[in-house]
Design a protein around this motif. Structure first.
Motif, PDB file in Angstrom:
ATOM      1  N   MET A  31     -68.595  -7.452  -5.941  1.00 16.83           N
ATOM      2  CA  MET A  31     -68.287  -8.736  -6.564  1.00 16.83           C
ATOM      3  C   MET A  31     -68.915  -8.889  -7.942  1.00 16.83           C
ATOM      4  N   HIS A  32     -69.475  -7.820  -8.515  1.00 16.98           N
ATOM      5  CA  HIS A  32     -70.051  -7.883  -9.849  1.00 16.98           C
ATOM      6  C   HIS A  32     -68.955  -7.820 -10.909  1.00 16.98           C
ATOM      7  N   GLY A  33     -69.197  -8.463 -12.030  1.00 16.43           N
ATOM      8  CA  GLY A  33     -68.235  -8.445 -13.123  1.00 16.43           C
ATOM      9  C   GLY A  33     -68.308  -7.210 -13.981  1.00 16.43           C
ATOM     10  N   THR A  34     -69.466  -6.526 -13.996  1.00 14.86           N
ATOM     11  CA  THR A  34     -69.677  -5.345 -14.833  1.00 14.86           C
ATOM     12  C   THR A  34     -70.069  -4.159 -13.972  1.00 14.86           C
ATOM     13  N   THR A  35     -69.458  -3.009 -14.208  1.00 16.48           N
ATOM     14  CA  THR A  35     -69.819  -1.782 -13.493  1.00 16.48           C
ATOM     15  C   THR A  35     -71.167  -1.288 -14.008  1.00 16.48           C
ATOM     16  N   PRO A  36     -72.203  -1.204 -13.173  1.00 16.45           N
ATOM     17  CA  PRO A  36     -73.538  -0.878 -13.671  1.00 16.45           C
ATOM     18  C   PRO A  36     -73.724   0.588 -14.033  1.00 16.45           C
ATOM     19  N   SER A  37     -72.954   1.501 -13.422  1.00 17.29           N
ATOM     20  CA  SER A  37     -73.160   2.929 -13.654  1.00 17.29           C
ATOM     21  C   SER A  37     -71.843   3.665 -13.445  1.00 17.29           C
ATOM     22  N   ILE A  38     -71.639   4.764 -14.192  1.00 19.41           N
ATOM     23  CA  ILE A  38     -70.451   5.595 -13.994  1.00 19.41           C
ATOM     24  C   ILE A  38     -70.836   6.961 -13.425  1.00 19.41           C
ATOM     25  N   TYR A  39     -72.085   7.116 -13.004  1.00 22.90           N
ATOM     26  CA  TYR A  39     -72.515   8.343 -12.357  1.00 22.90           C
ATOM     27  C   TYR A  39     -72.029   8.340 -10.908  1.00 22.90           C
ATOM     28  N   LYS A  40     -71.223   9.336 -10.523  1.00 23.07           N
ATOM     29  CA  LYS A  40     -70.703   9.453  -9.166  1.00 23.07           C
ATOM     30  C   LYS A  40     -71.686  10.277  -8.340  1.00 23.07           C
ATOM     31  N   SER A  41     -72.439   9.598  -7.506  1.00 24.04           N
ATOM     32  CA  SER A  41     -73.573  10.253  -6.860  1.00 24.04           C
ATOM     33  C   SER A  41     -73.202  10.888  -5.531  1.00 24.04           C
ATOM     34  N   VAL A  42     -73.937  11.910  -5.161  1.00 20.22           N
ATOM     35  CA  VAL A  42     -73.867  12.515  -3.835  1.00 20.22           C
ATOM     36  C   VAL A  42     -74.840  11.800  -2.901  1.00 20.22           C
ATOM     37  N   LEU A  43     -75.973  11.378  -3.437  1.00 20.78           N
ATOM     38  CA  LEU A  43     -76.990  10.691  -2.647  1.00 20.78           C
ATOM     39  C   LEU A  43     -76.869   9.185  -2.803  1.00 20.78           C
ATOM     40  N   LYS A  44     -77.055   8.472  -1.700  1.00 18.29           N
ATOM     41  CA  LYS A  44     -76.977   7.017  -1.698  1.00 18.29           C
ATOM     42  C   LYS A  44     -78.009   6.407  -2.645  1.00 18.29           C
ATOM     43  N   ALA A  45     -79.148   7.060  -2.791  1.00 18.31           N
ATOM     44  CA  ALA A  45     -80.225   6.531  -3.634  1.00 18.31           C
ATOM     45  C   ALA A  45     -79.809   6.392  -5.088  1.00 18.31           C
ATOM     46  N   PHE A  46     -78.861   7.229  -5.556  1.00 21.26           N
ATOM     47  CA  PHE A  46     -78.498   7.254  -6.968  1.00 21.26           C
ATOM     48  C   PHE A  46     -77.226   6.468  -7.281  1.00 21.26           C
ATOM     49  N   THR A  47     -76.685   5.728  -6.332  1.00 24.53           N
ATOM     50  CA  THR A  47     -75.538   4.872  -6.634  1.00 24.53           C
ATOM     51  C   THR A  47     -75.980   3.655  -7.421  1.00 24.53           C
ATOM     52  N   LEU A  48     -75.073   3.084  -8.200  1.00 25.01           N
ATOM     53  CA  LEU A  48     -75.304   1.824  -8.920  1.00 25.01           C
ATOM     54  C   LEU A  48     -76.429   1.926  -9.936  1.00 25.01           C
ATOM     55  N   GLY A  49     -76.691   3.128 -10.427  1.00 29.19           N
ATOM     56  CA  GLY A  49     -77.777   3.293 -11.380  1.00 29.19           C
ATOM     57  C   GLY A  49     -79.146   3.184 -10.744  1.00 29.19           C
ATOM     58  N   GLY A  50     -79.229   3.560  -9.467  1.00 27.79           N
ATOM     59  CA  GLY A  50     -80.467   3.448  -8.703  1.00 27.79           C
ATOM     60  C   GLY A  50     -80.347   2.343  -7.670  1.00 27.79           C
ATOM     61  N   ASN A  51     -80.181   2.731  -6.409  1.00 31.21           N
ATOM     62  CA  ASN A  51     -79.943   1.766  -5.334  1.00 31.21           C
ATOM     63  C   ASN A  51     -81.278   1.264  -4.797  1.00 31.21           C
ATOM     64  N   ALA A  52     -81.975   0.509  -5.637  1.00 28.98           N
ATOM     65  CA  ALA A  52     -83.301   0.016  -5.287  1.00 28.98           C
ATOM     66  C   ALA A  52     -83.259  -1.502  -5.106  1.00 28.98           C
ATOM     67  N   ALA A  53     -84.295  -2.208  -5.573  1.00 24.87           N
ATOM     68  CA  ALA A  53     -84.433  -3.631  -5.263  1.00 24.87           C
ATOM     69  C   ALA A  53     -83.384  -4.501  -5.931  1.00 24.87           C
ATOM     70  N   ALA A  54     -83.039  -4.209  -7.187  1.00 20.30           N
ATOM     71  CA  ALA A  54     -82.119  -5.084  -7.911  1.00 20.30           C
ATOM     72  C   ALA A  54     -80.695  -4.963  -7.409  1.00 20.30           C
ATOM     73  N   TYR A  55     -80.272  -3.755  -7.051  1.00 17.37           N
ATOM     74  CA  TYR A  55     -78.899  -3.537  -6.597  1.00 17.37           C
ATOM     75  C   TYR A  55     -78.804  -3.182  -5.116  1.00 17.37           C
ATOM     76  N   GLY A  56     -79.919  -3.122  -4.412  1.00 18.31           N
ATOM     77  CA  GLY A  56     -79.880  -2.836  -2.988  1.00 18.31           C
ATOM     78  C   GLY A  56     -79.044  -3.872  -2.256  1.00 18.31           C
ATOM     79  N   ALA A  57     -78.090  -3.421  -1.437  1.00 20.03           N
ATOM     80  CA  ALA A  57     -77.124  -4.319  -0.811  1.00 20.03           C
ATOM     81  C   ALA A  57     -77.020  -4.022   0.674  1.00 20.03           C
ATOM     82  N   SER A  58     -76.187  -4.793   1.348  1.00 21.61           N
ATOM     83  CA  SER A  58     -75.948  -4.610   2.772  1.00 21.61           C
ATOM     84  C   SER A  58     -74.574  -5.162   3.109  1.00 21.61           C
TER      85      SER A  58
END
Length: 324
Positions: free
Chosen positions: A143-170
């Motif tokens: 539901m974000h208006g801007t795509t945060p990253s165009i890196y297509k990751s193999v690991l879940k940790a590297f999605t969204l420019g780092g799947n940490a606290a700011a972009y961590g979802a469920s």
């Protein structure tokens, strides 16, 4: 001559019956959304092994094979709206699904070969520049208006420019809104509530993530910033250390800020890669063990060997305290 006329009359009658059957078939298909529903899918096979230092890990160093199968259904009722349903199955286990060692695969699905509804939501426009989402199984980043990253990751940790606290979802019940201007500017705000289907959404019982993002995108670059307020002990797992995860224990709330940017060259197939970067900081209302930071850098080369190929490499620091 009379014989020819009789045959022609019978042929005309037969053609009329065929036309009638085709009309009924078209009406049936329209009533079952055949004209407005599309289906696409993909299957991913994974084979690999991980060498753990911890000998107690199940199947340590064993070569294993997994799969995931996904079907995406999109249905439009007006031509501008969309009902999205994702069906998914898989058998991933052990290293392919663990967050402990940072080996959780983006393709991994572990539901014992059962085909289940993995995502479902409805989105519709308001005017020409606003979009609204609502659904019982959705994640913030859809539901974000801007795509945060165009890196297509193999690991879940590297999605969204780092799947940490700011972009961590469920995947949870949620809703959101986005405004996209013609000049590339976008703003969006959305929420999801873990266990919201049982505890209720936006209540004191369910952990809730409320994210607001502002971004600007052009054809070959983008920058964005997000503030994600998380309440009632919301936990993130993919890209953080054990102490970083512990920062939210004890029904804590957290304020999480993320900065993202990406750039890509005008032409693919060259030695110059596209670059995606991200930085997160998180602060809880706990008296101690609160502030953590994370960063990510991802490089991608496209169309280098053959058309539509992709080569990528990424590195980063998970959500952690400076003294970890």
């Amino acid at each position: 001559k009379s014989f020819v006329n009789e045959v022609n009359e019978k042929i005309s009658t037969l053609n009329g019956r065929v036309d009638g059957l085709e009309a009924r078939q078209n009406n049936f298909e329209a009533g079952s959304f055949s004209d407005t529903t599309t289906l696409d899918g993909k299957a991913i096979f994974t084979m690999g092994a991980v060498n753990y230092d911890d000998a107690s890990v199940t199947n340590s160093e064993a070569v294993q094979a997994y799969y995931s199968y996904t079907m995406n259904l999109n249905t439009s009722f007006t031509g501008d709206d969309n009902l999205y349903i994702r069906l998914k199955s898989g058998n991933a286990l052990d290293w392919a699904k663990t967050t402990t060692y940072g080996t959780y695969l983006t393709s991994a699905k572990a539901n014992g070969d059962a085909l289940k509804v993995d995502k479902i939501w409805y989105e519709f426009p308001i005017g020409e520049k606003n979009t609204v989402w609502i659904g019982p199984k959705i994640e913030n980043y859809y539901m974000h208006g801007t795509t945060p990253s165009i890196y297509k990751s193999v690991l879940k940790a590297f999605t969204l420019g780092g799947n940490a606290a700011a972009y961590g979802a469920s995947t949870s019940p949620g809703a959101g809104w986005a405004y996209n201007a013609d000049n590339g500017f976008a703003i969006s705000s959305n929420f999801t509530t873990q266990d919201g289907d049982t505890t209720g959404i936006l209540g004191d019982e369910g952990p809730t993530s409320w994210a607001t993002q502002v971004g600007y995108t052009q054809s070959n670059y983008s920058v964005s910033a997000i503030v994600n307020m998380k309440y009632n002990n919301w936990e993130d797992s993919y890209f953080q250390t054990a102490d970083g995860k512990d920062r939210t224990f004890g029904d804590q709330n957290s304020t999480n800020i993320g900065l993202r940017g990406w750039w890509r060259p005008e032409n693919s197939g060259t030695a110059t890669p596209s670059i995606s970067v991200g930085y997160d900081t998180s602060e809880t209302d706990a008296s101690g063990n609160s502030n953590t930071t994370a960063y990510f850098v991802g490089l991608t080369w496209q169309d280098v060997v053959s058309a539509d190929d992709r080569i990528g490499v990424a590195f980063g620091k998970p959500q952690k305290h400076e003294d970890d």
